[in-house]
Design a protein around this motif. Structure first.
Motif, PDB file in Angstrom:
ATOM      1  N   GLU A  45       0.820  -1.222   0.000  1.00 22.15           N
ATOM      2  CA  GLU A  45       0.000   0.000   0.000  1.00 22.15           C
ATOM      3  C   GLU A  45       0.845   1.260   0.000  1.00 22.15           C
ATOM      4  OE1 GLU A  45      -2.565  -3.277   1.447  1.00 22.15           O
ATOM      5  OE2 GLU A  45      -0.547  -2.583   1.975  1.00 22.15           O
ATOM      6  N   GLY A  78     -14.219  -4.882   2.707  1.00 16.99           N
ATOM      7  CA  GLY A  78     -13.319  -5.159   3.827  1.00 16.99           C
ATOM      8  C   GLY A  78     -11.865  -4.974   3.461  1.00 16.99           C
ATOM      9  N   ALA A  79     -11.465  -5.526   2.307  1.00 15.52           N
ATOM     10  CA  ALA A  79     -10.074  -5.395   1.859  1.00 15.52           C
ATOM     11  C   ALA A  79      -9.738  -3.947   1.548  1.00 15.52           C
ATOM     12  CB  ALA A  79      -9.843  -6.274   0.634  1.00 15.52           C
ATOM     13  N   GLU A 134     -11.014  -1.216   3.032  1.00 12.64           N
ATOM     14  CA  GLU A 134     -10.821  -0.492   4.287  1.00 12.64           C
ATOM     15  C   GLU A 134      -9.482  -0.860   4.936  1.00 12.64           C
ATOM     16  OE1 GLU A 134     -12.753   1.877   5.128  1.00 12.64           O
ATOM     17  OE2 GLU A 134     -14.355   1.513   3.694  1.00 12.64           O
ATOM     18  N   GLU A 135      -9.105  -2.118   4.853  1.00 11.22           N
ATOM     19  CA  GLU A 135      -7.817  -2.531   5.411  1.00 11.22           C
ATOM     20  C   GLU A 135      -6.663  -1.868   4.660  1.00 11.22           C
ATOM     21  OE1 GLU A 135      -7.815  -6.748   5.219  1.00 11.22           O
ATOM     22  OE2 GLU A 135      -9.405  -6.991   6.725  1.00 11.22           O
ATOM     23  N   ASP A 160      -6.129   1.769   5.605  1.00  8.09           N
ATOM     24  CA  ASP A 160      -5.412   1.918   6.877  1.00  8.09           C
ATOM     25  C   ASP A 160      -3.906   1.716   6.725  1.00  8.09           C
ATOM     26  OD1 ASP A 160      -7.624   2.518   8.406  1.00  8.09           O
ATOM     27  OD2 ASP A 160      -8.046   0.432   8.915  1.00  8.09           O
ATOM     28  N   ARG A 161      -3.473   1.040   5.645  1.00 10.07           N
ATOM     29  CA  ARG A 161      -2.048   0.759   5.469  1.00 10.07           C
ATOM     30  C   ARG A 161      -1.359   1.746   4.535  1.00 10.07           C
ATOM     31  NH1 ARG A 161      -3.890  -4.817   5.683  1.00 10.07           N
ATOM     32  NH2 ARG A 161      -4.047  -4.854   3.405  1.00 10.07           N
ATOM     33  N   ARG A 220     -11.775   6.642   7.936  1.00 11.00           N
ATOM     34  CA  ARG A 220     -12.508   6.012   9.037  1.00 11.00           C
ATOM     35  C   ARG A 220     -13.466   6.988   9.719  1.00 11.00           C
ATOM     36  NH1 ARG A 220     -12.629   0.534   8.774  1.00 11.00           N
ATOM     37  NH2 ARG A 220     -10.542  -0.342   8.466  1.00 11.00           N
TER      38      ARG A 220
END
Length: 505
Positions: free
Chosen positions: A240, A271-272, A274-275, A278-279, A290
């Motif tokens: 990322e 889901g992927a 949003e993850e 965050d990275r 968020r």
């Protein structure tokens, strides 16, 4: 004004700009659009890219404003935001957050669907233009294909009521990347134009969000646009960190969160996504997303290769046909050149229609020559970066030594330009002109004053004599201090705007 009929294939930005120009020169202009057009700013099947951020560069703003006077004012009245990126956007560059200060460049931020809605409103004010919806173009009608006397004379189409055809004095292809016009021409005897291609395997993914209510936004949100550029660290890091990421403001207190990359598999499930957010290497990016409420699914696009159909190289180009927008030259969307290039082509068409009485072979060749000169500017910019990747494919793949040079120096040069722009107005203005397609990369590269400014800044940097600081910690929120006019430690700069100038306010 000519008494004839012009037919435009496609009712997106390129087609609407062309229609606006043609309305000044033809008695009847008919736009054929496959979709049923929404009355408001809504997505439609024929423009899947509308779900991603769109920049309207300054050259495009001016071109559309010339075609449709009052366009920019109408876009802002509808919710678009007139911003100064150097003041209203937070940029995380290679060495951290860039300083905030005023600059020469402004932009109007909005969604693609709002731009198209405002354009449709402008088109409907012109009595010469008729938009026919739910019409699928199925072919061209022509005579003498491939000969000096050959000509496109009309189009064939299909609706829910059956098939039909339209005679036309001029046909404009604005059907986009997937246009079948080249195939239809080939069936009628014309040679296919040579194609330049380069696909750097860019993929980008976006999701739409509602911003928090104004009174509940974090104090640190002085910015409206958040940009995180790819890392230049060659060590071990999350993939990322390679993303080019945008928290892009649009009308209605909303934002589009978009992440893109060259050659990396991008997330397409919520889901992927949003993850991955965050990275991203600047922690503020994930915190901002968020704090917002997602309102859409995740939208992913892989159709991003550069492709230029070189009609200008044909010995006998098809008379009576003009191609604009992605149907003639499609760019990697990362560089935000599509809408502006299409509007510039429409202006060229208008200039020639004003100066020439007949749409003949000489007209067609001159249009293609002028359009080629205009398209050279964004094409060179796209090639400068996309040729750096070993996995790129197409006719324009660079020799290994050129790929190594591009990979080694393109980001460092970009960093040097940005740093020098903080203290050298000429460097800042010149790069803004290149970014906005008002000056070519070749002109910038040959400008000794521009390079003098960069070298002078680097020397001052080595000597510790630069004034405006940079490289603020990307683990922290971007600093809102305004360094406009800052002359050094003896002058305390402003801490930035108050809560009344927060995102979306």
């Amino acid at each position: 004004m000519r008494a004839g009929t012009a037919v435009v294939l496609g009712g997106s930005v390129a087609g609407l700009c062309a229609a606006g120009v043609l309305a000044k020169h033809f008695g009847t202009v008919i736009v054929l659009e496959r979709d049923r057009l929404p009355p408001d700013a809504e997505h439609r099947r024929g423009v899947p890219q509308s779900k991603h951020p769109h920049f309207l560069l300054n050259s495009g703003r001016r071109a559309i404003g010339e075609i449709f006077p009052g366009f920019e004012e109408a876009l802002i009245a509808a919710g678009g935001m007139h911003l100064m990126p150097s003041m209203d956007a937070a940029y995380c560059e290679n060495d951290g957050w860039a300083p905030r200060k005023s600059g020469t460049m402004t932009m109007v931020y909005s969604s693609r669907v709002l731009i198209e809605r405002v354009l449709r409103d402008k088109v409907r004010e012109l009595p010469a233009i008729e938009i026919r919806e739910g019409v699928t173009v199925t072919g061209l009608r022509s005579s003498g294909g491939g000969t000096p006397h050959g000509r496109v004379e009309g189009v064939e189409y299909r609706t829910s009521d059956g098939a039909g055809h339209l005679a036309a004095d001029l046909v404009v292809d604005a059907l986009g990347r997937g246009s079948s016009v080249v195939d239809w021409l080939g069936a009628d005897g014309w040679s296919a134009p040579p194609e330049k291609t380069l696909d750097a395997k860019v993929t980008y993914t976006s999701r739409w969000y509602d911003l928090p209510p104004a009174g509940r936004r974090p104090e640190s949100w002085w910015w409206k646009h958040l940009v995180v550029t790819p890392t230049q660290d060659t060590g071990d890091h999350p993939e990322e960190h390679e993303f080019l990421s945008n928290f892009f403001p649009i009308e209605g207190d909303r934002a589009i969160v978009c992440m893109g990359s060259w050659g990396i598999r991008m997330p397409r499930e919520a889901g992927a996504f949003e993850e991955a957010v965050d990275r991203v290497r600047a922690a503020a990016f994930g915190r901002a997303a968020r704090a917002c409420t997602p309102t859409s699914e995740v939208h992913l696009t892989r159709s991003t290769g550069n492709k230029w159909r070189r009609f200008d190289l044909l010995d006998v180009p098809p008379v009576g046909l003009v191609c604009v927008g992605d149907s003639i030259c499609a760019f990697n969307p990362f560089y935000a050149q599509g809408m502006s290039s299409a509007a510039r082509s429409a202006l060229i068409l208008g200039e020639l229609l004003r100066d020439r009485d007949a749409v003949g072979l000489a007209f067609t060749r001159e249009f293609l020559a002028r359009q080629k000169k205009s398209l050279d500017v964004p094409w060179m910019l796209a090639m400068a970066r996309d040729q750096a990747y070993d996995f790129a494919t197409g006719t324009e793949v660079a020799a290994p030594w050129r790929r190594r040079l591009a990979a080694r120096f393109s980001w460092p040069i970009f960093n040097a330009i940005n740093a020098a722009s903080r203290e050298d107005a000429y460097v800042e203005q010149t790069f803004a002109q290149v970014f906005n397609l008002d000056k070519s990369l070749r002109e910038m590269a040959a400008d000794p004053r521009f390079w003098f400014g960069i070298v002078r800044y680097r020397v001052r940097e080595k000597l510790g004599r630069t004034v405006v600081p940079g490289g603020f910690d990307d683990r922290e929120d971007p600093p809102g201090t305004d360094y406009t006019g800052y002359t050094g430690p003896g002058r305390a700069p402003s801490a930035g705007p108050d809560r009344g100038d927060l995102v979306g306010a």
